[in-house]
Design an enzyme around this catalytic site. Structure first.
Site, PDB file in Angstrom:
ATOM      1  N   LYS A  30      34.954  41.265   6.334  1.00  0.00           N
ATOM      2  CA  LYS A  30      36.219  41.458   5.835  1.00  0.00           C
ATOM      3  C   LYS A  30      37.336  41.899   6.727  1.00  0.00           C
ATOM      4  O   LYS A  30      36.929  42.262   7.904  1.00  0.00           O
ATOM      5  CB  LYS A  30      35.879  42.546   4.744  1.00  0.00           C
ATOM      6  CG  LYS A  30      34.957  41.961   3.804  1.00  0.00           C
ATOM      7  CD  LYS A  30      35.107  42.820   2.380  1.00  0.00           C
ATOM      8  CE  LYS A  30      34.095  42.501   1.579  1.00  0.00           C
ATOM      9  NZ  LYS A  30      33.832  43.489   0.182  1.00  0.00           N
ATOM     10  N   GLU A  37      27.697  30.546  -2.933  1.00  0.00           N
ATOM     11  CA  GLU A  37      28.610  31.110  -1.964  1.00  0.00           C
ATOM     12  C   GLU A  37      28.711  30.193  -0.824  1.00  0.00           C
ATOM     13  O   GLU A  37      29.643  30.170  -0.277  1.00  0.00           O
ATOM     14  CB  GLU A  37      28.319  32.731  -1.711  1.00  0.00           C
ATOM     15  CG  GLU A  37      28.317  33.549  -2.792  1.00  0.00           C
ATOM     16  CD  GLU A  37      28.174  35.017  -2.850  1.00  0.00           C
ATOM     17  OE1 GLU A  37      27.781  35.438  -1.674  1.00  0.00           O
ATOM     18  OE2 GLU A  37      28.398  35.740  -3.661  1.00  0.00           O
ATOM     19  N   HIS A  80      30.933  41.595   3.002  1.00  0.00           N
ATOM     20  CA  HIS A  80      30.262  41.119   1.706  1.00  0.00           C
ATOM     21  C   HIS A  80      28.924  40.552   2.094  1.00  0.00           C
ATOM     22  O   HIS A  80      28.637  39.926   3.213  1.00  0.00           O
ATOM     23  CB  HIS A  80      30.916  39.971   1.263  1.00  0.00           C
ATOM     24  CG  HIS A  80      30.486  39.147   0.258  1.00  0.00           C
ATOM     25  ND1 HIS A  80      30.492  39.588  -1.193  1.00  0.00           N
ATOM     26  CD2 HIS A  80      29.767  37.873   0.383  1.00  0.00           C
ATOM     27  CE1 HIS A  80      29.591  38.758  -1.813  1.00  0.00           C
ATOM     28  NE2 HIS A  80      29.078  37.677  -0.877  1.00  0.00           N
ATOM     29  N   ASN A 140      35.548  47.738   2.791  1.00  0.00           N
ATOM     30  CA  ASN A 140      34.210  48.092   2.958  1.00  0.00           C
ATOM     31  C   ASN A 140      33.477  47.148   3.945  1.00  0.00           C
ATOM     32  O   ASN A 140      32.106  46.919   4.023  1.00  0.00           O
ATOM     33  CB  ASN A 140      33.361  48.130   2.121  1.00  0.00           C
ATOM     34  CG  ASN A 140      33.091  47.151   0.882  1.00  0.00           C
ATOM     35  OD1 ASN A 140      33.736  46.166   1.299  1.00  0.00           O
ATOM     36  ND2 ASN A 140      32.471  47.190  -0.182  1.00  0.00           N
ATOM     37  N   TYR A 186      35.626  35.534  -6.118  1.00  0.00           N
ATOM     38  CA  TYR A 186      35.296  36.872  -6.785  1.00  0.00           C
ATOM     39  C   TYR A 186      35.432  36.343  -8.124  1.00  0.00           C
ATOM     40  O   TYR A 186      35.821  37.651  -8.965  1.00  0.00           O
ATOM     41  CB  TYR A 186      36.069  37.976  -6.292  1.00  0.00           C
ATOM     42  CG  TYR A 186      35.821  38.405  -4.849  1.00  0.00           C
ATOM     43  CD1 TYR A 186      34.435  39.262  -4.929  1.00  0.00           C
ATOM     44  CD2 TYR A 186      36.564  38.399  -3.807  1.00  0.00           C
ATOM     45  CE1 TYR A 186      34.049  39.655  -3.771  1.00  0.00           C
ATOM     46  CE2 TYR A 186      36.279  38.972  -2.393  1.00  0.00           C
ATOM     47  CZ  TYR A 186      34.799  39.620  -2.579  1.00  0.00           C
ATOM     48  OH  TYR A 186      34.310  40.321  -1.209  1.00  0.00           O
TER      49      TYR A 186
HETATM   50  P1  RTP Z   1      30.273  42.342  -1.932  1.00  0.00           P
HETATM   51  O1  RTP Z   1      30.298  41.540  -3.185  1.00  0.00           O
HETATM   52  O2  RTP Z   1      31.611  42.339  -1.260  1.00  0.00           O
HETATM   53  O3  RTP Z   1      29.277  42.276  -1.083  1.00  0.00           O
HETATM   54  O4  RTP Z   1      29.949  44.024  -2.417  1.00  0.00           O
HETATM   55  P2  RTP Z   1      28.993  44.728  -3.353  1.00  0.00           P
HETATM   56  O5  RTP Z   1      28.371  43.792  -3.891  1.00  0.00           O
HETATM   57  O6  RTP Z   1      28.527  45.798  -2.785  1.00  0.00           O
HETATM   58  O7  RTP Z   1      30.175  45.276  -4.631  1.00  0.00           O
HETATM   59  P3  RTP Z   1      30.649  44.490  -5.836  1.00  0.00           P
HETATM   60  O8  RTP Z   1      30.516  45.373  -6.927  1.00  0.00           O
HETATM   61  O9  RTP Z   1      30.202  43.013  -5.988  1.00  0.00           O
HETATM   62  O10 RTP Z   1      32.306  44.463  -5.695  1.00  0.00           O
HETATM   63  C1  RTP Z   1      32.712  43.423  -4.765  1.00  0.00           C
HETATM   64  C2  RTP Z   1      33.879  44.037  -4.000  1.00  0.00           C
HETATM   65  O11 RTP Z   1      35.030  44.489  -4.543  1.00  0.00           O
HETATM   66  C3  RTP Z   1      35.425  45.860  -4.127  1.00  0.00           C
HETATM   67  N1  RTP Z   1      35.276  46.948  -4.777  1.00  0.00           N
HETATM   68  N2  RTP Z   1      36.352  47.801  -5.218  1.00  0.00           N
HETATM   69  N3  RTP Z   1      38.120  49.946  -6.033  1.00  0.00           N
HETATM   70  C4  RTP Z   1      37.073  49.775  -6.465  1.00  0.00           C
HETATM   71  O12 RTP Z   1      36.471  50.744  -7.328  1.00  0.00           O
HETATM   72  C5  RTP Z   1      36.108  48.820  -5.866  1.00  0.00           C
HETATM   73  N4  RTP Z   1      34.957  48.566  -6.418  1.00  0.00           N
HETATM   74  C6  RTP Z   1      34.442  47.365  -5.656  1.00  0.00           C
HETATM   75  C7  RTP Z   1      34.767  46.203  -2.933  1.00  0.00           C
HETATM   76  O13 RTP Z   1      35.211  45.573  -1.688  1.00  0.00           O
HETATM   77  C8  RTP Z   1      33.077  45.300  -3.188  1.00  0.00           C
HETATM   78  O14 RTP Z   1      32.707  44.938  -1.841  1.00  0.00           O
HETATM   79 MG    MG Z   2      28.940  41.839  -4.865  1.00  0.00          MG
END
Ligand code: RTP
Ligand code: MG
Length: 142
Positions: free
Chosen positions: A11, A128, A117, A114, A51
């Site tokens: 990212k 994806e 992804h 973070n 997304y």
């Molecule tokens: P990713 O999809 O990016 O691999 O991350 P992940 O599965 O660990 O998290 P996900 O729940 O799929 O959320 C996608 C991305 O959204 C951003 N996020 N921001 N501000 C917030 O509370 C929040 N929560 C999620 C993060 O960049 C997350 O990786």
């Molecule tokens: Mg995710």
């Protein structure tokens, strides 16, 4: 266990912090190999489509803004159990909860910024990868 493929993005916070090499080294040292890669700046439309599952979440706008704020490294990673292996190497979504030695613990700034992804299932990986890569852009060793 068969070799599988997963999709990864480095990212904008980590491309801007010069951590592309460190993150790729982390994958390579831990059993994953690059099967496809491109450096890109995502359009708003491309990031929103990627997304789409988070469209109704309160952080959606912020997430799209961040993902289009700078360059990203799009990668297909392959290896044994690659989807789950990648998720383990990444660590928890919020770096405050990420285990020691994980990519997010080492390089992430916040729950939004973070660093990486990673696909969360084989089905997601397939969608994806197809969203960003042509078949001819991937190695096919196996
Ligand atoms: P990713 O999809 O990016 O691999 O991350 P992940 O599965 O660990 O998290 P996900 O729940 O799929 O959320 C996608 C991305 O959204 C951003 N996020 N921001 N501000 C917030 O509370 C929040 N929560 C999620 C993060 O960049 C997350 O990786
Ligand atoms: Mg995710």
């Amino acid at each position: 266990m068969a070799i599988e493929k997963t999709f990864s993005i480095i990212k904008p916070n980590s491309t801007l912090d010069n951590n592309i090499g460190n993150i790729i080294a982390h994958f390579e040292k831990n059993g994953l190999r690059i099967a496809g890669a491109k450096f890109a700046k995502l359009s708003k439309e491309k990031a929103e489509g990627f997304y789409i599952e988070h469209k109704e979440r309160p952080f959606f706008g912020e997430l799209v803004n961040f993902m289009t704020s700078g360059p990203v490294m799009l990668m297909v990673l392959e290896g044994e159990n690659a989807v789950m292996k990648n998720r383990e190497l990444m660590g928890a979504t919020n770096p405050a909860n990420a285990a020691e030695g994980t990519i997010r613990k080492l390089y992430a700034k916040s729950v939004g910024e973070n660093s990486v992804h990673g696909s969360d299932s084989a089905t997601a990986a397939e969608r994806e990868i197809a969203y960003f890569f042509e078949r001819s852009e991937l190695t096919n060793r196996f």
